[in-house]
Design an enzyme around this catalytic site. Structure first.
Site, mmCIF file in Angstrom:
data_model
loop_
_atom_site.group_PDB
_atom_site.id
_atom_site.type_symbol
_atom_site.label_atom_id
_atom_site.label_comp_id
_atom_site.label_asym_id
_atom_site.label_seq_id
_atom_site.Cartn_x
_atom_site.Cartn_y
_atom_site.Cartn_z
ATOM 1 N N LYS A 112 68.449 12.267 74.118
ATOM 2 C CA LYS A 112 67.359 11.606 73.385
ATOM 3 C C LYS A 112 67.513 10.100 73.400
ATOM 4 C CE LYS A 112 65.590 15.440 70.848
ATOM 5 N NZ LYS A 112 65.096 16.060 69.653
ATOM 6 N N LYS A 192 64.845 23.486 78.249
ATOM 7 C CA LYS A 192 64.511 24.390 77.140
ATOM 8 C C LYS A 192 63.050 24.201 76.711
ATOM 9 C CE LYS A 192 65.525 22.056 72.821
ATOM 10 N NZ LYS A 192 65.744 22.273 71.432
ATOM 11 N N LYS A 195 59.065 21.255 71.653
ATOM 12 C CA LYS A 195 57.824 20.704 71.092
ATOM 13 C C LYS A 195 57.397 19.465 71.866
ATOM 14 C CE LYS A 195 59.150 21.747 66.343
ATOM 15 N NZ LYS A 195 60.569 21.337 66.310
#
Ligand code: AQP
Length: 324
Positions: A112, A192, A195
């Site tokens: 991230k 994966k 969202k």
């Protein structure tokens, strides 16, 4: 009796990975265990610097999905993290039991940090997660496999606190269902299901229309072998579909392979889509039926239970540290 804690970020629409990797297990646990805390971890989602209105909507929608999914609200406390300031308070205390190097080694931080830039919230996020779990002295944490590393860090933090200041915290264990702990994108099965994925066709959202679900599964990436066989390394796409089918139907992977041993991929994809449509249908219906009055009742009474539990822990922690 275990004390269960788990959380979900209101960082967008709840997806099939959240449901099968986490929320499904929460529903089961809520019928078996009498002390469960399920939290909408909105402070965590601030690391993505969300838009104010999007965040508000997402908090409300996530709360509705948790209630609509069938979590037993008699045994479970569902609440929003920012309503309980004890989470952030304990997080500061626990930051003194965690090394900077450990935080820098977290895979999710590395991933991230590159996409959002690197602010300290992204780095210290796992300490807040440790605080979420330990504030209720949870000893069981049902999460997807992506959270294994963070849970390991929580255990280390709890052990270090206990070694220095006495046995205050239980050492929590991670649990997951027999399948569905790591669903992958339908379009990029090496990543994966998420969202915040760039390709929305790789993610099944809880409120996707039936036609759209069918379309997404029909166009899911597989391989040329045309044999429904579980081999995540060499056949990640079809293995992911097997995992989804098994998780929704609470079956073993091997049972699913057997059931479709004579099926072509086209036929199998439709079967997976149909089973997912049937699974999501009641959740969507319950979601649409929930009124703001129903929700308000749950929010008020649950917050009081969560606050009582958190304050009890804080008193013990302060006494142990000598700051009360
Ligand atoms: N793909 C997944 N497969 C299985 N479980 C998953 N979980 C998330 N993705 C999968 C589990 O869902 C719970 C809530 O996750 P979260 O929303 O708090 O955080 P996340 O893991 O960061 O979820 P997303 O959807 O991938 O969000 P973004 O895109 O914002 O990062 C956790 O128990 C998690 O394991």
């Amino acid at each position: 009796m275990n004390t269960v804690f788990s959380g979900i970020q209101p960082s967008g629409l709840v997806h099939l990975g959240n449901l099968l990797g986490a929320i499904n297990n929460w529903v089961k646990l809520s019928n078996e265990n009498s002390k469960n805390y399920f939290c909408i971890v909105d402070l965590h989602s601030l690391t993505g610097l969300p838009n104010k209105n999007d965040l508000k909507k997402s908090i409300n929608d996530t709360l509705k999905v948790l209630v609509a999914s069938g979590i037993n609200t008699k045994t479970s406390v569902i609440y929003t993290q920012s309503n309980l300031q004890e989470h952030a308070y304990l997080s500061w205390i626990l930051s003194n039991f965690c090394q900077v190097g450990e935080l820098q080694r977290m895979t999710q931080f590395k991933e991230k940090a590159s996409s959002f830039g690197t602010h300290s919230g992204l780095l210290t996020y796992p300490i807040l997660m440790a605080s979420d779990i330990l504030i209720h002295k949870a000893n069981e944490v049902p999460v997807g496999d992506d959270q294994t590393q963070h849970l390991e860090l929580t255990r280390n933090i709890a052990e270090r606190f206990n070694t220095n200041y006495g046995e205050i915290f239980p050492i929590p264990e991670k649990t997951s269902g027999k399948s569905g702990a790591r669903l992958m994108s339908l379009r990029h099965p090496e990543n994966k299901m998420s969202k915040s994925s760039d390709d929305i066709n790789g993610t099944i959202y809880f409120n996707d229309e039936k036609d759209n679900i069918l379309k997404k599964f029909k166009s899911s990436v597989t391989d040329s072998e045309n044999i429904v066989r579980y081999d995540p390394k060499n056949k990640p796409g079809i293995s992911n579909l097997i995992e989804i089918y098994a998780a929704v139907n609470d079956k073993e992977i091997s049972e699913t392979e057997k059931e479709f041993e004579n099926s072509q991929y086209g036929e199998f994809k439709i079967a997976v889509a149909e089973t997912v449509i049937d699974y999501l249908d009641p959740i969507k219906k319950n979601f649409d039926d929930l009124t703001s009055d129903n929700l308000e009742d749950i929010v008020v009474s649950n917050l009081k239970s969560a606050k009582d539990s958190a304050q009890k822990t804080i008193i013990e922690v302060e006494e142990a540290l000598g700051i009360s």
